[in-house]
Design a protein around this motif. Structure first.
Motif, PDB file in Angstrom:
ATOM      1  N   TYR A 117       8.676  -2.865  37.993  1.00  0.00           N
ATOM      2  CA  TYR A 117       8.776  -4.135  37.636  1.00  0.00           C
ATOM      3  C   TYR A 117       7.215  -4.903  37.631  1.00  0.00           C
ATOM      4  CZ  TYR A 117      13.732  -3.449  38.367  1.00  0.00           C
ATOM      5  OH  TYR A 117      14.745  -3.222  38.462  1.00  0.00           O
ATOM      6  N   THR A 118       7.054  -5.730  36.648  1.00  0.00           N
ATOM      7  CA  THR A 118       5.908  -6.680  36.616  1.00  0.00           C
ATOM      8  C   THR A 118       6.174  -7.492  37.596  1.00  0.00           C
ATOM      9  OG1 THR A 118       6.921  -8.013  35.117  1.00  0.00           O
ATOM     10  CG2 THR A 118       5.605  -6.143  34.291  1.00  0.00           C
ATOM     11  N   LEU A 119       5.306  -8.276  38.043  1.00  0.00           N
ATOM     12  CA  LEU A 119       5.485  -9.441  39.006  1.00  0.00           C
ATOM     13  C   LEU A 119       6.414 -10.242  38.516  1.00  0.00           C
ATOM     14  CD1 LEU A 119       4.653 -11.036  41.615  1.00  0.00           C
ATOM     15  CD2 LEU A 119       2.804 -12.139  40.185  1.00  0.00           C
ATOM     16  N   GLU A 120       6.538 -10.724  37.103  1.00  0.00           N
ATOM     17  CA  GLU A 120       7.412 -11.776  36.669  1.00  0.00           C
ATOM     18  C   GLU A 120       8.706 -11.303  36.798  1.00  0.00           C
ATOM     19  OE1 GLU A 120       4.601 -10.896  35.115  1.00  0.00           O
ATOM     20  OE2 GLU A 120       3.303 -12.750  35.440  1.00  0.00           O
ATOM     21  N   GLU A 121       9.114  -9.978  36.432  1.00  0.00           N
ATOM     22  CA  GLU A 121      10.384  -9.400  36.512  1.00  0.00           C
ATOM     23  C   GLU A 121      10.951  -9.287  37.786  1.00  0.00           C
ATOM     24  OE1 GLU A 121       9.370  -5.854  34.583  1.00  0.00           O
ATOM     25  OE2 GLU A 121      10.101  -6.584  32.686  1.00  0.00           O
ATOM     26  N   TYR A 122       9.916  -9.092  38.852  1.00  0.00           N
ATOM     27  CA  TYR A 122      10.320  -8.841  40.291  1.00  0.00           C
ATOM     28  C   TYR A 122      10.759  -9.945  40.976  1.00  0.00           C
ATOM     29  CZ  TYR A 122      10.782  -5.741  44.089  1.00  0.00           C
ATOM     30  OH  TYR A 122      11.369  -4.823  45.337  1.00  0.00           O
TER      31      TYR A 122
ATOM     32  N   ILE B  52       8.252   3.968  49.190  1.00  0.00           N
ATOM     33  CA  ILE B  52       9.070   4.754  47.873  1.00  0.00           C
ATOM     34  C   ILE B  52       9.788   3.910  47.250  1.00  0.00           C
ATOM     35  CG2 ILE B  52      10.345   6.725  47.448  1.00  0.00           C
ATOM     36  CD1 ILE B  52       9.084   8.378  49.686  1.00  0.00           C
ATOM     37  N   GLU B  53      10.673   3.068  48.168  1.00  0.00           N
ATOM     38  CA  GLU B  53      11.683   2.408  47.492  1.00  0.00           C
ATOM     39  C   GLU B  53      11.301   1.274  46.873  1.00  0.00           C
ATOM     40  OE1 GLU B  53      15.007   3.094  47.440  1.00  0.00           O
ATOM     41  OE2 GLU B  53      15.195   4.587  48.660  1.00  0.00           O
ATOM     42  N   MET B  54      10.078   0.631  47.224  1.00  0.00           N
ATOM     43  CA  MET B  54       9.679  -0.581  46.396  1.00  0.00           C
ATOM     44  C   MET B  54       9.517  -0.486  44.744  1.00  0.00           C
ATOM     45  SD  MET B  54       9.632  -2.737  48.822  1.00  0.00           S
ATOM     46  CE  MET B  54       8.999  -4.081  47.961  1.00  0.00           C
ATOM     47  N   LYS B  55       9.660  -1.398  44.282  1.00  0.00           N
ATOM     48  CA  LYS B  55       9.634  -1.500  42.730  1.00  0.00           C
ATOM     49  C   LYS B  55       8.489  -2.294  42.298  1.00  0.00           C
ATOM     50  CE  LYS B  55      13.181   1.034  42.147  1.00  0.00           C
ATOM     51  NZ  LYS B  55      12.929   2.655  41.680  1.00  0.00           N
ATOM     52  N   ASP B  56       7.871  -2.680  43.088  1.00  0.00           N
ATOM     53  CA  ASP B  56       6.663  -3.557  42.721  1.00  0.00           C
ATOM     54  C   ASP B  56       5.383  -2.932  43.492  1.00  0.00           C
ATOM     55  OD1 ASP B  56       4.361  -5.631  43.875  1.00  0.00           O
ATOM     56  OD2 ASP B  56       5.519  -6.851  42.368  1.00  0.00           O
ATOM     57  N   SER B  57       4.374  -2.557  42.403  1.00  0.00           N
ATOM     58  CA  SER B  57       3.310  -1.822  42.746  1.00  0.00           C
ATOM     59  C   SER B  57       2.660  -2.383  43.838  1.00  0.00           C
ATOM     60  CB  SER B  57       2.541  -1.391  41.606  1.00  0.00           C
ATOM     61  OG  SER B  57       2.208  -2.764  41.154  1.00  0.00           O
ATOM     62  N   PHE B  58       2.335  -3.492  44.080  1.00  0.00           N
ATOM     63  CA  PHE B  58       1.621  -4.137  45.103  1.00  0.00           C
ATOM     64  C   PHE B  58       2.105  -3.905  46.445  1.00  0.00           C
ATOM     65  CE2 PHE B  58       0.485  -8.101  47.743  1.00  0.00           C
ATOM     66  CZ  PHE B  58      -0.772  -7.821  47.881  1.00  0.00           C
ATOM     67  N   TYR B  59       3.583  -4.451  46.681  1.00  0.00           N
ATOM     68  CA  TYR B  59       4.244  -4.176  47.838  1.00  0.00           C
ATOM     69  C   TYR B  59       4.262  -2.600  48.146  1.00  0.00           C
ATOM     70  CZ  TYR B  59       5.527  -9.009  47.493  1.00  0.00           C
ATOM     71  OH  TYR B  59       5.739 -10.303  47.212  1.00  0.00           O
ATOM     72  N   GLN B  60       4.358  -1.612  47.131  1.00  0.00           N
ATOM     73  CA  GLN B  60       4.418  -0.228  47.528  1.00  0.00           C
ATOM     74  C   GLN B  60       3.327   0.129  47.898  1.00  0.00           C
ATOM     75  OE1 GLN B  60       3.825   2.514  44.055  1.00  0.00           O
ATOM     76  NE2 GLN B  60       5.964   3.261  44.504  1.00  0.00           N
ATOM     77  N   MET B  61       1.973  -0.434  47.553  1.00  0.00           N
ATOM     78  CA  MET B  61       0.618   0.177  48.135  1.00  0.00           C
ATOM     79  C   MET B  61       0.497  -0.473  49.684  1.00  0.00           C
ATOM     80  SD  MET B  61      -0.806   2.101  46.107  1.00  0.00           S
ATOM     81  CE  MET B  61      -2.440   1.948  46.377  1.00  0.00           C
TER      82      MET B  61
END
Length: 468
Positions: free
Chosen positions: A462-467, A364-373
């Protein structure tokens, strides 16, 4: 005198475990008080070592085997080393997950040593290798940014590994589960479930258009179909439910969720008609006493053990777990219930829930969608495996032959679960470094947690570059 020590130790172990379990949830009351949390985690670690000591003291008194003392000290050194390495190199890791992992491992070695010293020693050797390997994972996850680029490698490795088991696997209890490599038994599905989660995450984090969903679903279905062909229905169920949950979160479409559950029950019904060993397990589940001399023997012995133990157990080394077939693997929960009691067993369930909630919270806390999944998928595989194991042991569902993570005997299960916990710790550190510390640096000191159900492709991510 020995009997008195064993009796007292039983209640001390239950008390220590109750306190530990309570602290797993009580600690969240002090989210703004880090010093109080650290104090609680320190108490938990003390309880781990005390419970571990009491367990091996009873085993030594019961067996008078001097090897038990040396074996106990070896474990103390290993656990202390794990805690020390995390304190030195992973100061921002989740102490609760670390404590829970070591508590499960200590319980595992207590009960496996009580049943078979030889198997416990083999498990310890595997744990040493697993610990060395898994301790490097948080660092790798934290510093390597191209995991999402190996999408098709994850799929290829997973499918080829499962096909190897299908073609050359060794049949155990009606299913092809493992293959021997250089004298070691290797259960591919335990590791493929990790690559499977990475594959699905790397596919769904980019976009969820119709073409991508069809491709992802087809590859996921191929994993499941190979497992079904190998008659490994427990693993097939884990893969399918994991994909259903990840697909639902990625698309926010509740129809996928209901469709997945409907397909699950339909698939289970078809499997019960096609595979004889599944039919036998269903018969044993419905009325084990009617087939107690055949298919129902294992389930009956498990229920007898749980019932005999009652709330407070017979005491370590006082039961007969050896009467339960495959007790150190599929039915270790029954052995724990018999000798350490129903209260102790319920605490194990609560700590498993604590682990799952912690992993879900990280997702839930992760802001990067890949890591979240990734966190969601691995948390789901863990939760489903616990459910299948304990459900089968207690006759809540038919037995599936799945092990209890970190507790059951089995090298593949132990190593894969250690890897999963290492990955989750890496994600926790990433979140702490890139979001919490940044907020503190900006003077806000607050986190804007976003619920997983909010979708992984929203503009707020966040996008990958932003994160990075």
């Amino acid at each position: 005198m020995d009997h008195l020590v064993m009796l007292i130790s039983k209640y001390i172990m239950i008390f220590l475990f109750l306190i530990y379990t309570f602290e797993c949830f009580h600690v969240f009351k002090f989210t703004e008080n880090k010093e109080k949390q650290k104090s609680i985690y320190k108490k938990q670690r003390r309880n781990i070592f005390l419970l571990h000591f009491m367990g091996f003291l009873v085993i030594f008194i019961s067996t008078l085997n001097p090897f038990i003392i040396g074996f106990y000290l070896m474990q103390v050194v290993l656990f202390s080393g794990i805690f020390l390495i995390y304190k030195m190199f992973y100061k921002k890791a989740s102490e609760l997950l670390l404590n829970n992992m070591c508590m499960f491992l200590s319980i595992s070695f207590i009960i496996i040593t009580r049943i078979s010293v030889e198997k416990a020693m083999k498990q310890f050797m595997i744990l040493v290798l697993a610990a060395i390997f898994s301790l490097l994972i948080p660092l790798t996850i934290r510093n390597v940014k191209f995991f999402r680029k190996f999408t098709w490698m994850y799929a290829a490795v997973g499918i080829l590994s499962l096909l190897l088991i299908l073609v050359a696997g060794r049949t155990s209890y009606g299913a092809k589960l493992s293959v021997s490599v250089l004298g070691f038994s290797f259960q591919a599905s335990e590791f493929v479930k990790i690559s499977f989660v990475f594959f699905v995450a790397s596919m769904l984090e980019k976009n969820v258009d119709r073409k991508r969903l069809i491709i992802t679903t087809s590859i996921a279905a191929l994993h499941v179909l190979i497992l079904i062909a190998s008659k490994d229905l427990g693993s097939a169920f884990i893969f399918f439910v994991t994909y259903t949950m990840m697909l639902y979160v990625a698309t926010e479409n509740v129809l996928y969720l209901f469709g997945g559950f409907f397909s699950t029950f339909l698939g289970l019904f078809i499997a019960s008609q096609l595979f004889s060993h599944v039919k036998q397990r269903i018969v044993a589940w419905k009325n084990p006493l009617s087939v107690i001399d055949k298919e129902g023997y294992q389930v009956c012995q498990s229920l007898f053990a749980i019932g005999t133990g009652g709330w407070f157990g017979l005491g370590l080394c006082q039961g007969r777990p050896d009467k339960i077939p495959v007790v150190v693997q599929d039915f270790i929960f029954a052995a724990i219930s018999e000798e350490l009691g129903g209260v102790f067993a319920l605490c194990i369930i609560m700590i498993c829930i604590s682990c799952f909630l912690m992993i879900l919270n990280i997702s839930i806390e992760m802001k990067d969608s890949f890591y979240q999944m990734i966190a969601l998928g691995l948390g789901t595989t863990y939760a489903i495996q616990v459910f299948l194991t304990i459900g089968g042991v207690t006759k809540f569902i038919p037995s599936t032959g799945v092990t209890l993570p970190l507790v059951s005997y089995g090298g593949s299960s132990l190593l894969s679960t250690m890897i999963i916990f290492g990955i989750i710790q890496g994600l926790y550190i990433i979140h702490y470094d890139r979001y919490i510390d940044n907020n503190k640096g900006s003077g806000t000191g607050k986190t804007n947690s976003q619920h997983v159900g909010g979708g992984i492709n929203s503009e707020s991510k966040y996008t990958l570059e932003e994160y990075d």
